[in-house]
Design a protein around this motif. Structure first.
Motif, PDB file in Angstrom:
ATOM      1  N   MET A  42      54.696  56.435  80.493  1.00 52.23           N
ATOM      2  CA  MET A  42      55.230  54.842  80.903  1.00 52.23           C
ATOM      3  C   MET A  42      54.221  54.332  82.429  1.00 52.23           C
ATOM      4  O   MET A  42      53.740  53.520  82.426  1.00 52.23           O
ATOM      5  N   SER A  44      50.914  55.281  83.172  1.00 55.29           N
ATOM      6  CA  SER A  44      49.685  55.223  83.562  1.00 55.29           C
ATOM      7  C   SER A  44      49.614  53.878  83.534  1.00 55.29           C
ATOM      8  O   SER A  44      48.680  53.188  83.490  1.00 55.29           O
ATOM      9  N   VAL A  45      50.402  53.353  82.349  1.00 53.85           N
ATOM     10  CA  VAL A  45      50.588  51.956  81.870  1.00 53.85           C
ATOM     11  C   VAL A  45      50.384  51.018  82.958  1.00 53.85           C
ATOM     12  O   VAL A  45      49.894  49.679  83.100  1.00 53.85           O
ATOM     13  N   ASN A  46      51.574  51.328  83.872  1.00 57.25           N
ATOM     14  CA  ASN A  46      51.416  50.468  85.258  1.00 57.25           C
ATOM     15  C   ASN A  46      49.980  50.718  86.434  1.00 57.25           C
ATOM     16  O   ASN A  46      49.699  49.389  86.668  1.00 57.25           O
ATOM     17  N   MET A  48      47.504  51.280  85.217  1.00 59.35           N
ATOM     18  CA  MET A  48      46.700  50.492  84.100  1.00 59.35           C
ATOM     19  C   MET A  48      46.511  48.772  84.352  1.00 59.35           C
ATOM     20  O   MET A  48      45.428  48.393  84.856  1.00 59.35           O
ATOM     21  N   LEU A  49      47.807  48.628  84.786  1.00 62.45           N
ATOM     22  CA  LEU A  49      47.791  46.883  84.976  1.00 62.45           C
ATOM     23  C   LEU A  49      47.658  46.768  86.449  1.00 62.45           C
ATOM     24  O   LEU A  49      47.217  45.605  86.018  1.00 62.45           O
ATOM     25  N   GLU A  52      44.016  46.074  87.124  1.00 67.43           N
ATOM     26  CA  GLU A  52      43.284  45.172  85.736  1.00 67.43           C
ATOM     27  C   GLU A  52      43.359  43.553  87.014  1.00 67.43           C
ATOM     28  O   GLU A  52      42.664  43.186  87.654  1.00 67.43           O
ATOM     29  N   GLU A  58      39.133  43.220  82.633  1.00 68.09           N
ATOM     30  CA  GLU A  58      40.251  43.575  81.645  1.00 68.09           C
ATOM     31  C   GLU A  58      39.238  45.602  81.001  1.00 68.09           C
ATOM     32  O   GLU A  58      38.546  44.993  81.412  1.00 68.09           O
ATOM     33  N   PHE A  59      40.052  46.088  81.610  1.00 69.23           N
ATOM     34  CA  PHE A  59      40.110  47.590  80.624  1.00 69.23           C
ATOM     35  C   PHE A  59      39.938  46.422  79.033  1.00 69.23           C
ATOM     36  O   PHE A  59      40.210  46.486  78.024  1.00 69.23           O
ATOM     37  N   LEU A  64      40.925  52.377  76.837  1.00 69.35           N
ATOM     38  CA  LEU A  64      42.468  52.453  76.655  1.00 69.35           C
ATOM     39  C   LEU A  64      43.361  53.605  76.175  1.00 69.35           C
ATOM     40  O   LEU A  64      43.445  53.785  75.651  1.00 69.35           O
TER      41      LEU A  64
END
Lengths: 84, 304
Positions: A42, A44-46, A48-49, A52, A58-59, A64
């Protein structure tokens, strides 16, 4: 282009905000596994964002994955690839 | 174009045979008596299949505490599917008149409502987790529910409903208890659907998470094989419909709702669920709109 030191500094700031690792984000070595250090999927998604937004990139789909976001070094390599 | 799996033809067939009744809003059609009988008979068959499992049986309303939705990060992961209940809190005649007039004029009267403490339940298992708070017995717990769920995804496809029923089993305990249970049900679900002579197959799957973050979540979910589905072709030969899903949540729900295994560690959970309307549609698609013409063995299983 930003220096590697500069990039790592920015990555650490994003980790500090989003990885859920607390101050360890500042001291963790560039090769250390972030997931093993306690970063959840959870979080790691934040991360990533956050990356960006910070680097205005933009990956692509093939980036991803868990491996790309597994260490500061692997994140840096992905960013360098996308900004070069 | 393969007419054998045409979505509109199938929908029209269901309507023509009185199995469903069209309504104004996509994904909200009514169910006829025979359609409902098939749903109930399948549910009974699942009851017989799992009779010796010792599951605790509960029924919940289609609305749940909105805090559950908040705690599981639903608004972060599936904001596009959520449904929230809003009501009128005003007390004056004038403001009530404003609401009615707004509606009369075709206006956005929802803006005059306020959020209540309930949301539409997006998953049949969600209301179960808060009830499991505390330390589990050494064998863990097993719960089964049959609940209405809501997903805001209006569509003309007969298999994509905004409101439908899920028959679910929820297993909580240690990872060593939960994962083999999930694997057992995957095999059991496949065997059940094959016994009903449905061309069912299973596959690794991912949830329709929202946005770019969702892409990463979905890839991670697939990578870790956390979700499986059983699929049957209903409106497409190449993109079969998921009629049953199996989700291993690791400690996601247990940590959110303070559920602990008997050794004191945070529990793990998994759930499996049949999409009841989709099961019925898979049966109608495979065996025809007239239940009297269904294969004898299938009828024997559903109407013993």
């Amino acid at each position: 282009m930003a220096s590697i030191v500069n990039i790592d500094e920015k990555i650490r700031n994003i980790l500090l905000k989003h990885a859920g690792l607390g101050s360890e984000a500042q001291s963790i070595s560039v090769d250390e596994d972030l997931h093993r250090a306690g970063m959840t999927s959870m979080s790691s998604v934040n991360v990533m964002l956050g990356l960006e937004g910070e680097f205005d990139i933009e990956f692509p789909d093939h980036m991803l994955n868990k491996k790309v976001f597994s260490s500061i070094g692997s994140i840096r390599a992905a960013i360098l690839e996308l900004t070069s | 174009m393969n007419d054998l799996y045409n979505s509109q033809t199938f929908y029209d067939g269901l309507v023509y045979h009185g199995l469903i009744v069209p309504t104004a809003v996509p994904g909200t059609f009514g169910r006829g008596e025979i359609f409902e009988d098939v749903v109930n008979r399948f549910n009974d068959l699942v009851n017989r299949l799992a009779a010796d499992d010792g599951a605790e049986v509960y029924f919940f309303p289609p609305v749940i505490d909105r805090k559950i939705m908040e705690k599981v990060h639903y608004l972060e992961t599936f904001p596009h599917l959520c449904g929230s209940v809003h009501s009128y809190f005003g007390t004056s005649a004038a403001s009530a008149q404003e609401l009615a007039s707004c509606a009369d004029e075709g206006g956005e009267w929802g803006q005059l409502l306020k959020q209540t403490e309930v949301v539409l339940s997006p998953a049949a298992c969600y209301p179960v987790y808060p009830t499991l708070k505390g330390t589990l017995p050494s064998e863990g717990r097993l719960v089964t529910v049959l609940n209405w769920v809501f997903r805001h995804e209006p569509s003309q496809e007969p298999t994509r409903l905004q409101s439908f029923r899920m028959r679910e089993f929820i297993r909580v305990g240690t990872a060593e208890q939960v994962v083999p249970w999930r694997d057992m049900w995957l095999q059991r679900g496949l065997t059940l659907l094959h016994d009903l002579q449905l061309p069912a197959s299973s596959d690794v799957a991912s949830d329709p998470f929202f946005g770019r973050g969702g892409k990463m979540r979905a890839l991670s979910q697939k990578d870790q094989k956390l979700k499986f589905e059983i699929l049957v072709p209903v409106i497409s030969a190449t993109e079969p419909t998921a009629v049953c899903s199996f989700n291993y949540h690791q400690d996601h729900f247990a940590s959110a709702f303070d559920i602990f295994a008997s050794d004191g560690s945070v529990a793990h959970s998994a759930c499996m669920g049949f999409g009841m309307e989709r099961i019925a549609m898979a049966l109608f698609k495979t065996h025809g709109f007239d239940i009297a013409q269904w294969p004898y063995k299938v009828r024997q299983l559903l109407w013993p």
